[in-house]
Design a protein around this motif. Structure first.
Motif, PDB file in Angstrom:
ATOM      1  N   THR A 161       0.842  -1.197   0.000  1.00  0.00           N
ATOM      2  CA  THR A 161       0.000   0.000   0.000  1.00  0.00           C
ATOM      3  C   THR A 161       0.879   1.249   0.000  1.00  0.00           C
ATOM      4  OG1 THR A 161      -0.011   0.083   2.409  1.00  0.00           O
ATOM      5  CG2 THR A 161      -1.756  -1.227   1.348  1.00  0.00           C
ATOM      6  N   PRO A 162       0.289   2.395  -0.313  1.00  0.00           N
ATOM      7  CA  PRO A 162       1.058   3.636  -0.177  1.00  0.00           C
ATOM      8  C   PRO A 162       1.639   3.811   1.220  1.00  0.00           C
ATOM      9  CG  PRO A 162      -0.936   4.061  -1.428  1.00  0.00           C
ATOM     10  CD  PRO A 162      -1.041   2.646  -0.921  1.00  0.00           C
ATOM     11  N   GLU A 163       0.902   3.361   2.234  1.00  0.00           N
ATOM     12  CA  GLU A 163       1.391   3.498   3.602  1.00  0.00           C
ATOM     13  C   GLU A 163       2.634   2.646   3.838  1.00  0.00           C
ATOM     14  OE1 GLU A 163      -2.531   4.968   3.188  1.00  0.00           O
ATOM     15  OE2 GLU A 163      -1.804   2.927   2.757  1.00  0.00           O
ATOM     16  N   LEU A 164       2.653   1.426   3.263  1.00  0.00           N
ATOM     17  CA  LEU A 164       3.835   0.578   3.401  1.00  0.00           C
ATOM     18  C   LEU A 164       5.040   1.205   2.700  1.00  0.00           C
ATOM     19  CD1 LEU A 164       2.749  -3.158   2.971  1.00  0.00           C
ATOM     20  CD2 LEU A 164       3.684  -2.036   5.003  1.00  0.00           C
ATOM     21  N   ILE A 165       4.811   1.760   1.525  1.00  0.00           N
ATOM     22  CA  ILE A 165       5.917   2.416   0.814  1.00  0.00           C
ATOM     23  C   ILE A 165       6.432   3.597   1.631  1.00  0.00           C
ATOM     24  CG2 ILE A 165       6.551   3.703  -1.266  1.00  0.00           C
ATOM     25  CD1 ILE A 165       4.489   1.973  -2.780  1.00  0.00           C
ATOM     26  N   SER A 166       5.525   4.409   2.160  1.00  0.00           N
ATOM     27  CA  SER A 166       5.940   5.556   2.982  1.00  0.00           C
ATOM     28  C   SER A 166       6.783   5.109   4.168  1.00  0.00           C
ATOM     29  CB  SER A 166       4.711   6.330   3.475  1.00  0.00           C
ATOM     30  OG  SER A 166       4.035   6.962   2.414  1.00  0.00           O
ATOM     31  N   GLY A 167       6.430   3.952   4.723  1.00  0.00           N
ATOM     32  CA  GLY A 167       7.154   3.443   5.879  1.00  0.00           C
ATOM     33  C   GLY A 167       8.563   2.987   5.580  1.00  0.00           C
ATOM     34  N   GLU A 168       8.888   2.786   4.303  1.00  0.00           N
ATOM     35  CA  GLU A 168      10.238   2.385   3.917  1.00  0.00           C
ATOM     36  C   GLU A 168      11.090   3.563   3.438  1.00  0.00           C
ATOM     37  OE1 GLU A 168      11.621  -0.463   4.333  1.00  0.00           O
ATOM     38  OE2 GLU A 168       9.862  -1.625   4.928  1.00  0.00           O
ATOM     39  N   LEU A 169      10.504   4.742   3.346  1.00  0.00           N
ATOM     40  CA  LEU A 169      11.245   5.912   2.877  1.00  0.00           C
ATOM     41  C   LEU A 169      12.124   6.464   3.996  1.00  0.00           C
ATOM     42  CD1 LEU A 169       8.406   7.747   0.904  1.00  0.00           C
ATOM     43  CD2 LEU A 169      10.247   6.320  -0.037  1.00  0.00           C
ATOM     44  N   ASP A 170      13.070   7.311   3.619  1.00  0.00           N
ATOM     45  CA  ASP A 170      13.955   7.924   4.616  1.00  0.00           C
ATOM     46  C   ASP A 170      13.176   8.757   5.623  1.00  0.00           C
ATOM     47  OD1 ASP A 170      15.899   6.822   3.007  1.00  0.00           O
ATOM     48  OD2 ASP A 170      16.710   8.728   2.298  1.00  0.00           O
ATOM     49  N   THR A 171      12.019   9.258   5.218  1.00  0.00           N
ATOM     50  CA  THR A 171      11.213  10.132   6.061  1.00  0.00           C
ATOM     51  C   THR A 171      10.161   9.372   6.862  1.00  0.00           C
ATOM     52  OG1 THR A 171       9.791  10.515   4.132  1.00  0.00           O
ATOM     53  CG2 THR A 171      11.514  12.152   4.578  1.00  0.00           C
ATOM     54  N   ALA A 172      10.272   8.067   6.955  1.00  0.00           N
ATOM     55  CA  ALA A 172       9.300   7.267   7.705  1.00  0.00           C
ATOM     56  C   ALA A 172       9.098   7.863   9.104  1.00  0.00           C
ATOM     57  CB  ALA A 172       9.765   5.831   7.814  1.00  0.00           C
ATOM     58  N   GLY A 173       7.846   8.028   9.478  1.00  0.00           N
ATOM     59  CA  GLY A 173       7.530   8.580  10.790  1.00  0.00           C
ATOM     60  C   GLY A 173       7.317  10.077  10.792  1.00  0.00           C
ATOM     61  N   LEU A 174       7.673  10.745   9.705  1.00  0.00           N
ATOM     62  CA  LEU A 174       7.465  12.189   9.596  1.00  0.00           C
ATOM     63  C   LEU A 174       6.231  12.461   8.742  1.00  0.00           C
ATOM     64  CD1 LEU A 174      11.092  13.449   8.854  1.00  0.00           C
ATOM     65  CD2 LEU A 174       9.869  13.628  11.033  1.00  0.00           C
ATOM     66  N   ALA A 175       5.475  13.472   9.126  1.00  0.00           N
ATOM     67  CA  ALA A 175       4.371  13.904   8.271  1.00  0.00           C
ATOM     68  C   ALA A 175       4.935  14.511   6.995  1.00  0.00           C
ATOM     69  CB  ALA A 175       3.513  14.931   9.006  1.00  0.00           C
ATOM     70  N   ASP A 176       4.180  14.406   5.910  1.00  0.00           N
ATOM     71  CA  ASP A 176       4.620  15.004   4.649  1.00  0.00           C
ATOM     72  C   ASP A 176       4.674  16.527   4.773  1.00  0.00           C
ATOM     73  OD1 ASP A 176       4.669  12.478   3.529  1.00  0.00           O
ATOM     74  OD2 ASP A 176       2.674  12.657   2.632  1.00  0.00           O
ATOM     75  N   PRO A 177       5.490  17.174   3.962  1.00  0.00           N
ATOM     76  CA  PRO A 177       5.557  18.643   4.028  1.00  0.00           C
ATOM     77  C   PRO A 177       4.226  19.290   3.659  1.00  0.00           C
ATOM     78  CG  PRO A 177       7.418  17.753   2.795  1.00  0.00           C
ATOM     79  CD  PRO A 177       6.459  16.630   2.995  1.00  0.00           C
ATOM     80  N   ASP A 178       3.853  20.297   4.412  1.00  0.00           N
ATOM     81  CA  ASP A 178       2.720  21.137   4.032  1.00  0.00           C
ATOM     82  C   ASP A 178       3.145  22.148   2.968  1.00  0.00           C
ATOM     83  OD1 ASP A 178       0.753  20.289   6.190  1.00  0.00           O
ATOM     84  OD2 ASP A 178       2.430  20.961   7.414  1.00  0.00           O
ATOM     85  N   LEU A 179       4.370  22.626   3.089  1.00  0.00           N
ATOM     86  CA  LEU A 179       4.869  23.708   2.249  1.00  0.00           C
ATOM     87  C   LEU A 179       6.287  23.410   1.814  1.00  0.00           C
ATOM     88  CD1 LEU A 179       4.928  26.666   1.127  1.00  0.00           C
ATOM     89  CD2 LEU A 179       5.568  27.396   3.441  1.00  0.00           C
ATOM     90  N   LEU A 180       6.553  23.560   0.529  1.00  0.00           N
ATOM     91  CA  LEU A 180       7.916  23.482   0.008  1.00  0.00           C
ATOM     92  C   LEU A 180       8.285  24.845  -0.567  1.00  0.00           C
ATOM     93  CD1 LEU A 180       9.811  20.774  -1.880  1.00  0.00           C
ATOM     94  CD2 LEU A 180       9.712  23.040  -2.903  1.00  0.00           C
ATOM     95  N   ILE A 181       9.414  25.381  -0.130  1.00  0.00           N
ATOM     96  CA  ILE A 181       9.925  26.670  -0.599  1.00  0.00           C
ATOM     97  C   ILE A 181      11.179  26.411  -1.415  1.00  0.00           C
ATOM     98  CG2 ILE A 181      10.834  28.918   0.094  1.00  0.00           C
ATOM     99  CD1 ILE A 181       9.420  28.429   2.844  1.00  0.00           C
ATOM    100  N   ARG A 182      11.278  27.069  -2.564  1.00  0.00           N
ATOM    101  CA  ARG A 182      12.541  27.064  -3.301  1.00  0.00           C
ATOM    102  C   ARG A 182      12.965  28.508  -3.513  1.00  0.00           C
ATOM    103  NH1 ARG A 182      14.933  23.307  -8.004  1.00  0.00           N
ATOM    104  NH2 ARG A 182      16.898  24.423  -8.262  1.00  0.00           N
TER     105      ARG A 182
END
Length: 244
Positions: free
Chosen positions: A166-187
């Motif tokens: 599932t998307p949740e399983l994939i998220s759990g294997e990413l470097d950011t596992a346990g962190l909420a996704d960014p609300d805002l990205l600034i460049r």
């Protein structure tokens, strides 16, 4: 999913692509190294401002997997700046209750640098204030490939059915596992692309592109970007309830 913004609309997690050090220096007739030095000062200002403005997570794109292709003298200089930052700033960050996390591939990095990363993370692991996530030797496609490989290994071992991925399983294997996704990205720096940064995590992130180069970035810049974010209508693919 993204974390819920605060009651005043402040994003919980802000990610920043710190772009424009070299162009800032060139515009002033200075060597690129001067821009990188000033970029570290901007980083310090931004971490302080993030804590003051109530962010819970600040993720900074410090060195990409593609940055290794830069001239070796510049790469060595950037690595030395990172070492100095860890040596001189992590103790202060620890005193400020900041938790330091470093994401990105570590295979192939020199032993001393990996040890510095591990020590910084271990020292600050129990801190409960701002999470400062530094993306070093980071590339989002590479990160996703590592996550898929880990899940594929579990499938091959008979521990996981392909249909159970599932998307949740994939998220759990990413470097950011346990962190909420960014609300805002600034460049910063005027470019309008995300350059292989947090591709999976930014599915519903709001983007703000600022013209100023990274060495010029400060707390007011951060506040301005957050103000733009507060004005966005975030529906996550749905519709807001209609009022009578």
């Amino acid at each position: 999913m993204s974390a819920s913004p605060g009651p005043d609309g402040t994003p919980a997690h802000v990610a920043i692509i710190m772009d424009g050090n070299g162009r800032w220096a060139t515009a002033r007739g200075l060597p690129r190294s001067a821009g990188h030095r000033q970029g570290v000062e901007a980083l310090r200002r931004t971490v302080r401002a993030a804590a003051e403005q109530g962010l819970r997570v600040l993720t900074l794109y410090s060195f990409s997997t593609e940055n290794w292709s830069r001239p070796q003298a510049e790469v060595r200089f950037l690595l030395e700046l990172l070492r100095r930052f860890i040596r001189t700033d992590v103790a202060e960050l620890h005193q400020a209750n900041v938790r330091v996390m470093i994401i990105g591939g570590r295979d192939g990095l020199e032993t001393g640098l990996r040890a510095m990363f591990e020590e910084a993370e271990a020292l600050t692991r129990g801190n409960t204030g701002l999470k400062l996530v530094i993306a070093f030797n980071y590339g989002s496609r590479q990160e996703i490939a590592r996550a898929v490989q880990a899940l594929a290994a579990r499938v091959a071992e008979g521990l996981l059915a392909p249909a159970a991925i599932t998307p949740e399983l994939i998220s759990g294997e990413l470097d950011t596992a346990g962190l909420a996704d960014p609300d805002l990205l600034i460049r910063t720096g005027g470019e309008q692309r995300i350059s292989n940064f947090l591709l999976w995590q930014c599915a519903y992130t709001e983007f703000v592109f600022l013209p100023e180069y990274w060495p010029e970035f400060d707390g007011q810049s951060l506040a301005r970007a957050i103000g733009i974010f507060r004005g966005r209508d975030r529906r996550f693919g749905g519709l807001k309830a209609q009022t009578a």
